[in-house]
Design a protein around this motif. Structure first.
Motif, PDB file in Angstrom:
ATOM      1  N   CYS A   1       0.778  -1.326  -0.080  1.00  0.00           N
ATOM      2  CA  CYS A   1      -0.052   0.118  -0.051  1.00  0.00           C
ATOM      3  C   CYS A   1       0.813   1.244  -0.054  1.00  0.00           C
ATOM      4  N   ASP A   2       0.756   1.932  -0.917  1.00  0.00           N
ATOM      5  CA  ASP A   2       1.563   3.367  -1.140  1.00  0.00           C
ATOM      6  C   ASP A   2       0.812   4.332  -0.307  1.00  0.00           C
ATOM      7  N   ASN A   3       1.619   4.995   0.608  1.00  0.00           N
ATOM      8  CA  ASN A   3       0.863   5.953   1.420  1.00  0.00           C
ATOM      9  C   ASN A   3       0.775   7.381   0.847  1.00  0.00           C
ATOM     10  N   HIS A   4       1.220   7.636  -0.304  1.00  0.00           N
ATOM     11  CA  HIS A   4       1.474   9.025  -0.993  1.00  0.00           C
ATOM     12  C   HIS A   4       1.486   8.733  -2.425  1.00  0.00           C
ATOM     13  N   ILE A   5       0.439   8.993  -3.292  1.00  0.00           N
ATOM     14  CA  ILE A   5       0.715   8.739  -4.500  1.00  0.00           C
ATOM     15  C   ILE A   5      -0.393   9.581  -5.406  1.00  0.00           C
ATOM     16  N   HIS A   6      -0.170   9.895  -6.522  1.00  0.00           N
ATOM     17  CA  HIS A   6      -1.098  10.642  -7.360  1.00  0.00           C
ATOM     18  C   HIS A   6      -1.678  10.036  -8.212  1.00  0.00           C
ATOM     19  N   VAL A   7      -2.267   8.574  -8.072  1.00  0.00           N
ATOM     20  CA  VAL A   7      -2.800   7.683  -8.956  1.00  0.00           C
ATOM     21  C   VAL A   7      -4.100   8.140  -9.740  1.00  0.00           C
ATOM     22  N   ILE A   8      -4.971   8.896  -9.211  1.00  0.00           N
ATOM     23  CA  ILE A   8      -6.290   9.538  -9.887  1.00  0.00           C
ATOM     24  C   ILE A   8      -5.685  10.517 -11.024  1.00  0.00           C
ATOM     25  N   GLY A  21       5.771   5.498   1.224  1.00  0.00           N
ATOM     26  CA  GLY A  21       5.131   5.525  -0.148  1.00  0.00           C
ATOM     27  C   GLY A  21       6.248   6.298  -1.237  1.00  0.00           C
ATOM     28  N   THR A  22       5.669   6.766  -2.317  1.00  0.00           N
ATOM     29  CA  THR A  22       6.547   7.204  -3.330  1.00  0.00           C
ATOM     30  C   THR A  22       6.319   8.669  -3.594  1.00  0.00           C
ATOM     31  N   ASP A  23       5.129   9.343  -3.539  1.00  0.00           N
ATOM     32  CA  ASP A  23       4.934  10.641  -3.885  1.00  0.00           C
ATOM     33  C   ASP A  23       5.001  10.568  -5.603  1.00  0.00           C
ATOM     34  N   ALA A  24       4.433   9.477  -6.113  1.00  0.00           N
ATOM     35  CA  ALA A  24       4.570   9.498  -7.515  1.00  0.00           C
ATOM     36  C   ALA A  24       3.339  10.232  -8.244  1.00  0.00           C
ATOM     37  N   THR A  25       3.249  10.694  -9.594  1.00  0.00           N
ATOM     38  CA  THR A  25       4.259  10.265 -10.545  1.00  0.00           C
ATOM     39  C   THR A  25       5.107  11.425 -10.987  1.00  0.00           C
ATOM     40  N   ARG A  26       5.071  12.655 -10.555  1.00  0.00           N
ATOM     41  CA  ARG A  26       5.682  13.846 -11.397  1.00  0.00           C
ATOM     42  C   ARG A  26       6.981  13.965 -10.656  1.00  0.00           C
ATOM     43  N   VAL A  27       7.457  13.417  -9.692  1.00  0.00           N
ATOM     44  CA  VAL A  27       8.900  13.695  -9.272  1.00  0.00           C
ATOM     45  C   VAL A  27       9.521  12.329  -9.182  1.00  0.00           C
ATOM     46  N   ALA A  28       9.202  11.620  -8.178  1.00  0.00           N
ATOM     47  CA  ALA A  28       9.795  10.247  -7.824  1.00  0.00           C
ATOM     48  C   ALA A  28       8.925   9.011  -8.613  1.00  0.00           C
TER      49      ALA A  28
END
Length: 652
Positions: A94-101, A463-470
């Motif tokens: 489970c990614d605790n921080h992503i911008h999947v939407i 988490g990752t903070d994806a997608t625009r940086v990592a």
């Protein structure tokens, strides 16, 4: 009115208190399992039952976890049995921080350099995609990589990009710091000699004042994101397809749940229609808990007043539900990290604006998350939280800070006292070299101080903070937690701030459940929990530590159903329709580039190694020693960090 699907029925039964009628065998019912998994090395993360022999799933939950004979005894005529062939199985990540939407809307339009090991290979991909992209579309490479991952240790030059794409617009986003555009993109966007620099950004110019194609974030990424937003968008049906492919690539990497952190240029509820459509059609292959991100500077309080009156915290179901506010609560508190420049100071109005929003959230019992890179921002925010807590107790609210790379011991203790949490992401794996250049190795050893946070009893997850940086690969994050290394090979952390493999895995499983208020519902392979599970291509606990970041799934199960399969399990999961449009980079290159178990070095790496006289490459620059010697970093001085502990090009 459409017929209710299975998820609607379960949600309705739960609301009516009828779950006793739907219990699995492990909860006192005698229904036969839907699926049994045998012959696997199960890591349950359940301390009372760490290494069972088999697992049964009934009605989307783990119904038996134990001895193979006992589990198989419950098998019925309709039970499906999958032999894992001795492979390692773990709880779904489970990614605790992503911008999947937001990321899903654009995934099919983006060429990914994530995981590519040489600039030569990356530029070859660019040239191939340029040849395949029709006008007026762009070729976009939107974050997910760092120049330090390349053997050449550099970005492409503007001249190289223009040679590769003389007529097709190209936009390349690198972290939070810059974007590279070719001449065709400048023409399409309309940046000319007369275009003024926007607030917070710089358009680099040549001696005649003409834009060169380099955009610099100074001090925030507004110019990068506003320029990207000028590109063509996919039609709605294509966005649905795009989101399915993004979810599938996350499934390929072992991700079964995410917490979506909202995002700039993401409007609610308009930009959530795609994910809502997939949810209603039963086509989500990820569980998504979403946060609402404020949309207009100086109108943040109005945003949250409207949302708290129209929506209810946790509305939805186990697949798609509201998780609270943030990561942006007020624009005046946003300290975007770009370690190439000095730390930004937040404006004096920050506390007043933040207090207004936090009061609205606390009164409505909405948890929040707040982006904060620097301790200076965190300490000022805590002043506000403590003030509100004195009047509206925050007990039981699962609020937390995101990122917190430079958080101090004092701030950690203040968070512990208030009952908050800290969600860390692997941004330092992409930007650690820049941090060391500016602040030094000693400061980088605690970015963030994960062990200190744990010792203080503060809730923490990864988490990752994806997608625009990592990028969105969880295994880069887990590798960073275990090895303390950047993608470029730089060792940031001493052993005392690194995690053992089990603890790192818990950061991506059971620890994350506090941040979505789903404790004891998922995160383990445990009787009664949601049946989300991943079978790995290699054994996480046995591969060399530097190979952790290359792991991926061969079988991913969500809600008891296979959603991704590869190799011997390729036929066990449904395949999504082809990526749309037909020129999509996803059709040619897929998503995250993974080095498989039998992978060999790229052609450029082999050439560099054969042409080099040293026995083994530098841990930072590989065999690209000339790049190191020509850099501004003092690699030749043995007494410095780079010479003594990092780059060893000085030895050649």
């Amino acid at each position: 009115m459409t017929d209710p699907n299975r998820r609607d029925i379960i949600a309705g039964a739960t609301a009516l208190g009828l779950t006793a009628l739907m219990r699995t065998p492990a909860m006192g019912q005698t229904a036969t399992p839907d699926l049994i998994l045998i012959n696997g090395k199960f890591t349950t993360l359940d301390r009372s039952n760490p290494s069972p022999q088999a697992v049964a799933i009934t009605g989307g939950r783990f119904s038996a976890v134990g001895d193979a004979a006992d589990v198989m005894a419950a098998k019925g005529p309709s039970t499906r049995v999958i032999d894992l062939g001795g492979r390692r199985a773990i709880p779904g990540l489970c990614d605790n921080h992503i911008h999947v939407i937001r990321g899903g809307l654009n995934f099919n339009m983006e060429l990914r350099w994530d995981g590519v090991s040489s600039l030569a290979d990356a530029m070859d991909m660019l040239r191939r995609q340029v040849a395949n992209t029709p006008a007026p579309q762009w070729v976009r490479i939107v974050g997910g990589f760092t120049e330090h991952q390349f053997a050449e240790k550099r970005l492409p030059t503007l001249e190289e990009i223009n040679r590769a794409a003389p007529d097709t617009p190209v936009f390349i986003l690198h972290l939070y710091d810059r974007a590279l555009m070719n001449a065709a993109a400048l023409r399409v966007i309309g940046y000319t000699k007369d275009t003024k620099d926007p607030p917070g950004g710089i358009i680099e110019r040549d001696a005649q004042g003409n834009p060169t194609g380099l955009l610099i974030a100074s001090p925030n990424a507004g110019i990068l994101y506003s320029t990207l937003a000028k590109g063509p968008k996919l039609p709605f049906e294509y966005q649905v397809n795009s989101t399915r492919h993004f979810m599938r690539d996350l499934n390929r990497l072992g991700v079964t749940s995410v917490i979506d952190a909202g995002g700039g240029y993401q409007n609610y509820p308009e930009d959530y229609e795609v994910i809502d459509r997939l949810h209603k059609d039963g086509e989500l292959t990820l569980r998504i808990a979403y946060n609402l991100f404020t949309q207009k500077p100086k109108e943040e309080k109005e945003d949250f007043l409207r949302w708290t009156s129209q929506s209810k915290y946790q509305q939805g179901d186990d697949y798609f539900r509201l998780n609270g506010a943030g990561e942006m609560l007020v624009y005046s508190a946003a300290d975007f990290e770009d370690f190439r420049v000095e730390r930004p100071d937040m404006p004096p109005e920050m506390e007043g604006e933040l207090e207004q929003v936090v009061r609205v959230l606390a009164q409505n019992r909405w948890p929040w998350r707040l982006h904060a890179t620097y301790d200076e921002t965190i300490s000022r925010s805590l002043d506000v939280f403590e003030k509100v807590n004195a009047e509206i107790p925050l007990d039981g609210l699962h609020w937390f800070f995101d990122h917190a790379e430079t958080i101090s011991d004092k701030s950690i203790d203040r968070i512990a006292k208030l009952g908050g949490g800290i969600a860390v992401q692997h941004r330092m794996a992409y930007q650690g070299e820049y941090f060391v250049e500016r602040y030094g190795n000693e400061a980088a050893e605690h970015t963030p101080p994960i062990k200190r946070i744990m010792d203080a009893g503060v809730k923490i997850s990864a988490g990752t903070d994806a997608t625009r940086v990592a990028s969105y690969d969880p295994w880069v994050s887990i590798s960073w937690l275990v090895t303390g290394k950047t993608l470029g090979g730089l060792r940031l952390y001493p052993e005392r701030n690194c995690l053992d493999r089990e603890t790192a895995l818990r950061m991506w499983t059971e620890n994350t459940t506090w941040f979505s208020n789903e404790e004891d519902k998922k995160g383990n392979i445990k009787t009664g929990q949601l049946a989300d599970l991943v079978v790995l291509d290699r054994d996480y606990f046995e591969v060399p530590s530097d190979d952790i970041r290359h792991l991926q799934s061969v079988l991913t199960i969500v809600d008891g159903k296979p959603v991704y399969g590869a190799g011997p399990f390729a036929g066990d999961a449904p395949t999504p329709p082809p990526a749309m449009p037909d020129w999509s980079p996803v059709r040619t290159f897929g998503g995250y580039h993974k080095q498989t178990a039998d992978a060999r070095p790229s052609q450029l790496e082999r050439v560099a190694a054969s042409a080099c006289g040293c026995a083994s490459g530098c841990g930072v620059h590989g065999h690209a020693h000339a790049d190191a010697w020509g850099s501004s970093v003092p690699v030749s001085d043995l007494r410095t960090f780079w010479g003594a502990l990092g780059c060893s090009c000085w030895m050649v």
